[in-house]
Design a protein around this motif. Structure first.
Motif, PDB file in Angstrom:
ATOM      1  N   ARG A 119       0.834  -1.192   0.000  1.00  0.00           N
ATOM      2  CA  ARG A 119       0.000   0.000   0.000  1.00  0.00           C
ATOM      3  C   ARG A 119       0.868   1.241   0.000  1.00  0.00           C
ATOM      4  O   ARG A 119       2.000   1.241   0.475  1.00  0.00           O
ATOM      5  CB  ARG A 119      -0.960   0.011   1.192  1.00  0.00           C
ATOM      6  N   GLN A 120       0.314   2.313  -0.535  1.00  0.00           N
ATOM      7  CA  GLN A 120       1.043   3.560  -0.640  1.00  0.00           C
ATOM      8  C   GLN A 120       0.106   4.725  -0.357  1.00  0.00           C
ATOM      9  O   GLN A 120      -0.846   4.960  -1.098  1.00  0.00           O
ATOM     10  CB  GLN A 120       1.669   3.713  -2.025  1.00  0.00           C
ATOM     11  N   GLN A 178       6.182   6.158   0.797  1.00  0.00           N
ATOM     12  CA  GLN A 178       6.710   5.034   0.045  1.00  0.00           C
ATOM     13  C   GLN A 178       5.691   3.908  -0.002  1.00  0.00           C
ATOM     14  O   GLN A 178       4.748   3.873   0.798  1.00  0.00           O
ATOM     15  CB  GLN A 178       8.010   4.533   0.675  1.00  0.00           C
ATOM     16  N   ARG A 179       5.895   3.009  -0.934  1.00  0.00           N
ATOM     17  CA  ARG A 179       5.036   1.843  -1.023  1.00  0.00           C
ATOM     18  C   ARG A 179       5.495   0.816   0.008  1.00  0.00           C
ATOM     19  O   ARG A 179       6.642   0.367  -0.011  1.00  0.00           O
ATOM     20  CB  ARG A 179       5.086   1.257  -2.432  1.00  0.00           C
ATOM     21  N   TYR A 224      -3.919   0.457  -2.543  1.00  0.00           N
ATOM     22  CA  TYR A 224      -3.445  -0.896  -2.304  1.00  0.00           C
ATOM     23  C   TYR A 224      -3.109  -1.563  -3.629  1.00  0.00           C
ATOM     24  O   TYR A 224      -3.914  -1.551  -4.566  1.00  0.00           O
ATOM     25  CB  TYR A 224      -4.495  -1.710  -1.548  1.00  0.00           C
ATOM     26  N   TYR A 225      -1.912  -2.155  -3.696  1.00  0.00           N
ATOM     27  CA  TYR A 225      -1.411  -2.772  -4.908  1.00  0.00           C
ATOM     28  C   TYR A 225      -1.209  -4.266  -4.724  1.00  0.00           C
ATOM     29  O   TYR A 225      -0.652  -4.705  -3.720  1.00  0.00           O
ATOM     30  CB  TYR A 225      -0.070  -2.154  -5.318  1.00  0.00           C
ATOM     31  N   TRP A 257       3.054  -5.887 -10.855  1.00  0.00           N
ATOM     32  CA  TRP A 257       2.190  -5.034 -10.051  1.00  0.00           C
ATOM     33  C   TRP A 257       0.877  -4.756 -10.750  1.00  0.00           C
ATOM     34  O   TRP A 257       0.825  -4.613 -11.971  1.00  0.00           O
ATOM     35  CB  TRP A 257       2.874  -3.698  -9.756  1.00  0.00           C
ATOM     36  N   GLY A 270      -3.553  -0.782  -8.770  1.00  0.00           N
ATOM     37  CA  GLY A 270      -3.905  -0.236  -7.476  1.00  0.00           C
ATOM     38  C   GLY A 270      -5.395   0.013  -7.327  1.00  0.00           C
ATOM     39  O   GLY A 270      -6.104   0.257  -8.299  1.00  0.00           O
TER      40      GLY A 270
END
Length: 123
Positions: free
Chosen positions: A38-39, A44-45, A93-94, A113, A116
């Motif tokens: 999550r970012q 940062q992620r 959220y990724y 990835w 998101g």
């Protein structure tokens, strides 16, 4: 190649629950680990949770006991069940998939990835 598509994000009040889904397609047989990151804005992620092909689980301390990660048997889908949500959980959220392949006697690891999905938790 692996293609990941997240869904299930939205707006929820603090203390509520949300379930995120990640649909994987492509070379899913090569996936060793599926995970959620999550970012938040300007941040940062960060790692949230992961699950390996053999079912080993890992969680960030900030979500331990509140979030649960799962997957289907074919690794074509991963899920993140989020309970007792807090405003600080607000983030994009990724979905992440880690693939491992043997190339010329060496292990090649590639991360994929999704685009998101936004999760917003109101106080």
């Amino acid at each position: 190649q692996v293609h990941l598509v997240e869904s299930g994000g939205g707006l929820v009040q603090a203390g509520g629950s949300l379930r995120l889904s990640c649909a994987a397609s492509g070379s899913i047989a090569d996936i060793d680990t599926m995970a959620w990151f999550r970012q938040a804005p300007k941040k940062q992620r960060d790692f949230v949770a992961s699950i390996t092909t053999d079912g080993r689980l890992n969680f960030a301390d900030s979500v331990k006991g509140r979030f649960t990660i799962s997957r289907n048997n074919a690794n074509s889908a991963a899920f993140l069940q989020m309970n007792s949500l807090k405003p600080e959980d607000t983030a994009v959220y990724y979905c992440n998939a880690v693939t491992s392949m043997e190339v010329d006697g060496y292990e090649k690891i590639v991360n994929y990835w999704g685009q998101g999905t936004q999760v917003t938790v109101s106080s």
